[in-house]
Structures are given as structure tokens and as C-alpha cells.
Design a protein around this motif. Structure first.
Motif, PDB file in Angstrom:
ATOM      1  N   MET A   1      32.745  42.999  51.614  1.00 15.31           N
ATOM      2  CA  MET A   1      34.156  42.861  51.323  1.00 15.31           C
ATOM      3  C   MET A   1      34.866  44.109  51.832  1.00 15.31           C
ATOM      4  N   ARG A   3      38.058  46.247  51.549  1.00 13.90           N
ATOM      5  CA  ARG A   3      39.235  46.459  50.721  1.00 13.90           C
ATOM      6  C   ARG A   3      40.331  47.108  51.562  1.00 13.90           C
ATOM      7  N   TYR A   4      41.565  46.809  51.216  1.00 17.77           N
ATOM      8  CA  TYR A   4      42.702  47.376  51.939  1.00 17.77           C
ATOM      9  C   TYR A   4      43.773  47.804  50.953  1.00 17.77           C
ATOM     10  N   ASN A 121      36.305  38.712  62.554  1.00 22.51           N
ATOM     11  CA  ASN A 121      37.412  37.937  61.981  1.00 22.51           C
ATOM     12  C   ASN A 121      36.919  36.694  61.253  1.00 22.51           C
ATOM     13  N   GLU A 123      33.792  36.377  59.779  1.00 25.01           N
ATOM     14  CA  GLU A 123      32.938  36.720  58.642  1.00 25.01           C
ATOM     15  C   GLU A 123      33.562  37.714  57.670  1.00 25.01           C
ATOM     16  N   GLY A 124      34.467  38.543  58.144  1.00 34.97           N
ATOM     17  CA  GLY A 124      35.046  39.570  57.283  1.00 34.97           C
ATOM     18  C   GLY A 124      35.968  38.985  56.239  1.00 34.97           C
ATOM     19  N   GLN A 125      35.937  39.573  55.053  1.00 42.38           N
ATOM     20  CA  GLN A 125      36.804  39.145  53.965  1.00 42.38           C
ATOM     21  C   GLN A 125      37.594  40.348  53.489  1.00 42.38           C
ATOM     22  N   LEU A 126      38.874  40.156  53.274  1.00 42.23           N
ATOM     23  CA  LEU A 126      39.745  41.226  52.807  1.00 42.23           C
ATOM     24  C   LEU A 126      40.090  41.026  51.343  1.00 42.23           C
ATOM     25  N   LYS A 127      40.179  42.155  50.641  1.00 40.02           N
ATOM     26  CA  LYS A 127      40.580  42.140  49.236  1.00 40.02           C
ATOM     27  C   LYS A 127      41.424  43.372  49.003  1.00 40.02           C
ATOM     28  N   GLU A 128      42.562  43.197  48.355  1.00 41.30           N
ATOM     29  CA  GLU A 128      43.436  44.338  48.112  1.00 41.30           C
ATOM     30  C   GLU A 128      42.801  45.293  47.123  1.00 41.30           C
TER      31      GLU A 128
END
Length: 162
Positions: A1, A3-4, A121, A123-128
């Protein structure tokens, strides 16, 4: 995951001033020793010391080959090569000199194989990230970005380029 956090461009002369963007939050950097320990925990018969030795030699040889003008391809990771940073162009080949037209060299790394930008793009997952605040926010603990001042945010340095 991955994070951003959100950040706002605040540069006075920037055409992007006031716009908000996402920036990855990097929680840890693995050096060769940490990477070797991590790798040794993946059902391998090799100790972290052996793996560290191989990785150290790989880095040394990669530097040597790149400085000899060769590319080094690590399958499913990147192709490492040298790039030339230009100062300005010359009006003709006869007018070209290294001193006037070349600023220096840089390391280049281009994703390859399974680590392509397209694959990241997919496979990647973004989570705040939830551990930061927006300056000037009335709610105080609302996720958001800073103004680039680098104050407070868990010791992470602000870098608008990610």
C-alpha cells in the motif's frame, strides 16, 4: 500500500500556486544491510551476510560498468545508465565544447519488465496517510498537505517532487 498526503503549491511565482497534489509518504529507506536481512527472511538458504556481500558487489560492479559507458539491466527492476545534463545547445558542431555546453552527468534508471510504470499503475494501491494536518484548516486534524515549511510533520522533509 502506498500512502500519500495532499500538499498545496505555495511558490509565489509558480503557475501552479494554490493547486493541490498528492505526494507519497516514505516511511522507511532500506539500505543494503536492511535489504539483505529482508531477503534472507524469504525462505532462502543464504544468510543476510552472504546476501549483503553479493548486493555490495553488485552495486560496485554496476557503478563501474555505468562509468564505462555501459547500461546495466536488472530484469524486472530497471536499466541503469548514464545521462548527460546539457547547459545549452550549440549553433553548430564546430561551436560545441564540453565546457560551454555540458553541465555534467547523471544517473538514469528506467523501469523494465515486471516493474514497468503500467504494471505499477495496475498493481499499486493508494491510501491517504492519516497522520498529518493541513495548515490553516479549521478542523485541525484534517488530512492534507503543508505549505512546504517542513514544520511538524513527523520529521518528513517537504519535497514537492515526491
Amino acid at each position: 500500500m502506498i500512502r500519500y498526503k495532499k500538499y498545496q503549491v505555495t511558490g509565489e511565482n509558480s503557475p501552479l500556486k494554490g493547486l493541490w497534489y498528492a505526494r507519497p509518504v516514505i516511511e522507511e529507506t532500506f539500505d543494503i544491510e536492511k535489504l539483505a536481512k529482508h531477503m534472507s527472511n524469504h525462505n532462502t538458504p543464504y544468510s543476510s551476510g552472504v546476501i549483503k556481500g553479493v548486493l555490495t558487489d553488485m552495486v560496485s560492479c554496476t557503478k563501474e560498468l555505468i562509468l564505462d559507458g555501459k547500461n546495466v539491466k536488472m530484469d524486472d527492476l530497471a536499466i541503469f545508465s548514464v545521462g548527460i545534463v546539457s547547459k545549452k545547445g550549440a549553433s553548430s558542431a564546430a561551436d560545441f565544447t564540453l565546457g560551454n555546453n555540458v553541465k555534467g552527468l547523471k544517473l538514469r534508471a528506467r523501469a523494465t519488465g515486471e516493474l514497468s510504470n503500467a504494471q505499477i499503475n495496475l498493481e499499486g494501491q493508494l491510501k491517504e496517510s492519516s497522520m498529518y494536518t493541513v495548515e490553516g484548516s479549521s478542523s485541525g486534524n484534517t488530512p492534507g498537505g503543508g505549505s512546504g515549511s517542513g514544520s511538524g510533520e513527523g520529521g518528513l522533509e517537504e519535497d514537492p517532487l515526491g
